[in-house]
Design an enzyme around this catalytic site. Structure first.
Site, PDB file in Angstrom:
ATOM      1  N   ASP A 483       0.806  -1.221   0.000  1.00 27.09           N
ATOM      2  CA  ASP A 483       0.000   0.000   0.000  1.00 27.09           C
ATOM      3  C   ASP A 483       0.835   1.265   0.000  1.00 27.09           C
ATOM      4  O   ASP A 483       0.349   2.341  -0.312  1.00 27.09           O
ATOM      5  CB  ASP A 483      -0.835   0.058   1.281  1.00 27.09           C
TER       6      ASP A 483
HETATM    7  C1  BGC Z   1      -0.282   1.926   6.472  1.00 28.64           C
HETATM    8  C2  BGC Z   1       0.071   0.712   5.692  1.00 28.64           C
HETATM    9  C3  BGC Z   1      -1.183   0.151   5.196  1.00 28.64           C
HETATM   10  C4  BGC Z   1      -1.978   1.178   4.431  1.00 28.64           C
HETATM   11  C5  BGC Z   1      -3.330   0.633   4.088  1.00 28.64           C
HETATM   12  C6  BGC Z   1      -1.001   2.877   5.588  1.00 28.64           C
HETATM   13  O1  BGC Z   1      -1.282   4.040   6.264  1.00 28.64           O
HETATM   14  O2  BGC Z   1       0.882   2.472   6.966  1.00 28.64           O
HETATM   15  O3  BGC Z   1       0.753  -0.220   6.448  1.00 28.64           O
HETATM   16  O4  BGC Z   1      -0.954  -0.944   4.407  1.00 28.64           O
HETATM   17  O5  BGC Z   1      -2.174   2.326   5.145  1.00 28.64           O
HETATM   18  O6  BGC Z   1      -4.054   1.441   3.225  1.00 28.64           O
HETATM   19  O1  IFM Z   2      -1.225  -5.389   1.585  1.00 28.48           O
HETATM   20  C1  IFM Z   2      -1.395  -4.485   2.635  1.00 28.48           C
HETATM   21  C2  IFM Z   2      -2.682  -4.800   3.323  1.00 28.48           C
HETATM   22  O2  IFM Z   2      -3.771  -4.693   2.451  1.00 28.48           O
HETATM   23  C3  IFM Z   2      -2.897  -3.916   4.511  1.00 28.48           C
HETATM   24  N1  IFM Z   2      -1.787  -3.995   5.409  1.00 28.48           N
HETATM   25  C4  IFM Z   2      -0.496  -3.728   4.801  1.00 28.48           C
HETATM   26  C5  IFM Z   2      -0.226  -4.542   3.570  1.00 28.48           C
HETATM   27  C6  IFM Z   2       1.075  -4.093   2.916  1.00 28.48           C
HETATM   28  O3  IFM Z   2       1.074  -2.738   2.633  1.00 28.48           O
END
Ligand code: BGC
Ligand code: IFM
Length: 813
Positions: A483
């Protein structure tokens, strides 16, 4: 250092001190009514949706941590304590918290009073039961006062934390006998309410928080408890609570038991809705009557235990490795159930008011869950697919109550569509139920837009086909699985969140990870097409998959490992030419899992690069070297301090990808080493470093660049649950469901020894005995099914058969 121990017989983790490094929690409830409960009695309850239907209130960012729960105060003259230690924190003479499958039990002793508090959600009712037993172990008579306590949330947990100008005036309760009804919003919606009751005549009650606590006090020292007398307060606005007083006299050796029920009631059409906000208590009373007696509660608890016994019997392994058995047979599958139910919505790190169900997340969650209750996986697939758009893209998240896509977050994560193929493929491989492919499913939940689920999969496949960049690799969009890899956000406005840059989204950033996914799941889509006789589509998928395969070899290989991506400027990400972030884990795992570069010898190189560049004693980091400054062209990934989260943290989720990739190459020892490094039972020994619960995975462990290297965060709701179970059961132990039946092809360390697996598959029982006389890592030499030798690794599926006995002999050709 350990803070407890595993009790495998009872499928419990037993915590020996309330002072664990962080709250160690459990989940109660299997389907609609859920509670989170910590080892000190903290937590909260909701119905279906942790944001919209929150029943009890939790206090975020509070000091001390983990504040608010369903508490019981016991007063013995001047001494006041709680069986779970919080919130009074009076030291106990003995304490144990047993977290089991869908229940938690607190055993404690204080002042010669022994208490046992069992709490669980019965299988078929929307309620939580707390059974509290008090026993006098002294020679003297005891006159105790017991106070229950919980604080109601005004239903919408988001609003509950913000909208005080309204909230402080809307709280309403009603008291009838021992039952305290929470009816805030009943006036307006008239369709639901909650109740908290005890199966005994009460000696007082409180429903107004301030009256219970007293001025400027906290739950640590409620005035009512200190006085030993409820004030019989009736809440009117402010903060409604529910507290009962029970005066309990215990003769020496005597024991008394009380059943508390916290219920959620939804009115049905035929219920009479009276005016003036008076609630119809009929359904609540039926519920309370049902659990009035000890015997009824004992029976409901036994049913819950049997339910879990049966579920977990669906996959059982016996190896000489106790920790592996424990994790695979109990805790991996349990965590799969929890992630299936919660997606990323409600944990002690997900507030329950932020994310709902993730498209990508839930697709993966169900892959680890589908063997447990396939019918529920089927329902979830339909819900998820209903949030897809016509062009194959999808809402990234949806709200569990409404099942509608979340428009605030929107779409644009270009890996999302392919996860639907992964999920459906897993479901059909597990069940053989091809009828799901003909289910009519809408786009964006819009009536009238229904097409078959198979057509949804085609749109998923074509989304990648139609969104490729200059190197013929899939466009990444806002991000892919990672993400935080926001490669198109170079012109995001300062202060804007990393993922809300919409208009500035660049057209060219490409993802090698999605390419790996496309090759893997594109083929699985092709397999489904073949299964139902769509031969032209099979040809087309072969052609498209081959194109992306070639694009990876041509433009996605960096010399020693797979490249991660191209950014919006066309520059490489995850390459030796980069100063930082030279190598990323995701494409090494996924491309190898997709068989890309295996025959060319590239996968072998990629995995050895992972071992050399990314591995640490606590697990494999997501990338290295960590980014030390923020890069506008990379986005959130570089916003984290080195060693945390996606910036070189040990992201547990993709460790199993590497382990699986190692099994693809036949490296049993390395696959198992990778599995063990992050696996809770193995990590338990150093719980003081790891700090989160030692029975489940956390999302992330701080990487070697972090000062707190080895410290985990964000326990419970992580895709690691599903992937680790898939890894252990399908790749290391090698019991893999194919479209044509169960295949057995283990990949294990040389000294692993023989093992047995009992697997329930498509309603039949498979008793599998694996023999490894020569100690090989991989390779099935002989497969014998009920005494008859069979070619290959797949056990031929026979209709009407109940049980199979299979001997698998590993060895060299
Ligand atoms: C978090 C990520 C996460 C993402 C999800 C971010 O703010 O730090 O770890 O995967 O949001 O949308
Ligand atoms: O793949 C994502 C998941 O959807 C939400 N937690 C973090 C993951 C890696 O960014």
């Amino acid at each position: 250092m350990k803070f407890g121990y595993f009790d495998d017989q009872n499928k419990e983790y037993v915590i020996k001190t309330p002072k664990t490094p962080l709250p160690w929690i459990n989940y109660l409830g299997n389907k609609e009514f859920f509670s989170l409960i910590s080892n000190t009695g903290g937590g909260y309850t909701f119905y279906k949706d942790a944001k919209l239907m929150r029943i009890t209130r939790y206090r975020y960012n509070d000091v001390p941590a983990d504040c608010n729960g369903k508490y019981f105060y016991i007063k013995d003259n001047d001494v006041i304590w709680n069986p779970g230690w919080q919130p009074v924190k009076e030291s106990l003479d003995s304490y144990e918290c047993h977290h089991g499958m869908g229940y938690s039990k607190f055993l404690s002793k204080k002042n010669g009073v022994e208490t046992s508090l069992l709490t669980f959600v019965p299988l078929d009712d929307a309620c939580e039961i707390s059974s509290l037993t008090l026993k006098n172990n002294t020679e003297e008579k005891k006159e105790l006062q017991v106070f229950s306590y919980l604080e109601w949330c005004l239903w919408n947990a988001d609003d509950d934390m913000k909208n005080f100008q309204r909230n402080l005036s809307i709280g309403e309760v009603e008291i009838k006998g021992s039952a305290i009804y929470h009816k805030t919003e009943y006036r307006e919606r008239r369709n639901h309410y909650a109740v908290y009751a005890v199966n005994a005549q009460i000696d007082g009650f409180d429903t107004d928080r301030d009256a219970f606590l007293g001025e400027y006090r906290s739950m640590e020292n409620p005035e009512v408890v200190q006085k030993g007398k409820s004030s019989n307060s009736v809440a009117s606005g402010w903060s409604p609570i529910a507290s009962h007083q029970l005066n309990v006299t215990l003769n020496p050796g005597e024991e008394k038991r009380y059943i508390f029920v916290l219920g959620y009631i939804e009115n049905q059409e035929e219920d009479k809705w009276e005016s003036k906000g008076v609630i119809n208590k009929k359904r609540a009373e039926l519920l309370l009557d049902k659990y009035y007696s000890d015997a009824a509660v004992d029976e409901a608890f036994q049913e819950l235990k049997q339910y879990w016994g049966k579920l977990l019997a669906k996959f059982n392994v016996q190896t000489k490795n106790e920790k592996l058995n424990r994790m695979v047979n109990i805790w991996h599958q349990y965590q799969c159930m929890v992630t299936f139910n919660m997606s990323r919505s409600a944990s002690y790190y997900e507030s329950g008011i932020g994310r709902g169900m993730g498209f990508r997340d839930s697709c993966q969650d169900l892959m680890g869950f589908v063997h447990l209750i396939p019918e529920r996986a089927r329902e979830l697939i339909i819900d998820i697919a209903s949030t897809q758009f016509k062009d194959g893209s999808a809402y990234h998240q949806y709200q569990p109550l409404t099942k509608k896509g979340n428009a605030d977050i929107g779409s644009g994560f270009n890996d999302d569509p392919l996860w639907l193929i992964a999920a459906v493929s897993a479901y059909v491989r597990e069940t053989g139920d091809v009828s799901i492919l003909d289910e009519m499913v809408p786009f964006d939940n819009e009536i009238g837009t229904e097409v078959t689920l198979m057509e949804h999969l085609k749109r998923s496949f074509d989304f990648t086909v139609n969104h490729k960049g200059p190197h013929g690799l899939p466009l990444i969009g806002r991000a892919d699985w990672n993400d935080c890899l926001n490669l198109n956000c170079f012109s995001a406005h300062p202060g804007e969140s990393f993922q809300t840059f919409g208009p500035s989204e660049g057209p060219v950033a490409e993802s090698v990870f999605i390419a790996g996914m496309f090759v893997k799941y594109g083929k699985e889509y092709g397999d489904l097409c073949k299964l139902i006789g769509q031969d032209d589509e099979v040809k087309r998928t072969d052609y498209e998959v081959e194109k992306v395969y070639k694009a990876v070899l041509e433009s996605g290989w960096d010399g020693e490992w797979f490249l991660r991506a191209y950014d919006a400027n066309g520059d490489k990400v995850g390459s030796h030419v980069c100063e930082e972030g030279k190598i990323y884990i995701e494409p090494q795992g996924f491309c190898t899992m997709a068989n890309i570069g295996v025959k060319e010898g590239l996968a072998e190189k990629a995995l050895s690069s992972v071992e050399h560049c990314l591995d640490t004693k606590y697990g494999i980091r997501i990338l290295a070297p960590a980014y030390t400054t923020y890069h506008l062209e990379l986005g959130e990934v570089s916003s984290y301090p080195p060693g945390y989260k996606e910036n070189s943290g040990i992201f547990c989720h993709n460790n199993p990808w590497i382990s699986i990739a190692e099994t693809v190459l036949g490296h049993g020892k390395r696959a198992f080493d990778v599995y063990q490094k992050t696996c809770p039972a193995y990590v338990e020994e150093f719980s003081e470093v790891h700090r989160t619960e030692p029975y489940v995975y956390s999302q992330m462990i701080a990487g070697s660049d972090a000062i707190r290297f080895g410290e985990a965060k964000n326990s419970w709701l992580t895709g690691t649950a599903a992937w680790t179970f898939i890894n252990a059961s399908q790749y290391i132990l090698g019991v893999y469901p194919t479209l044509n039946g169960l295949s057995v092809n283990p990949c294990i360390p040389l000294e692993f020894g023989d093992f047995t697996v009992t697997r329930n598959y498509r309603g039949q029982v498979y008793n599998i005995q694996v023999h490894n006389p020569g100690g090989v890592e991989k390779g099935v030499k002989k497969l014998i099914v009920d005494g008859i030798e069979v070619e290959g690794t797949i056990i031929p599926f026979e209709e009407n058969k109940e049980e199979y006995h299979i001997d698998v002999w590993l060895g060299k050709e």
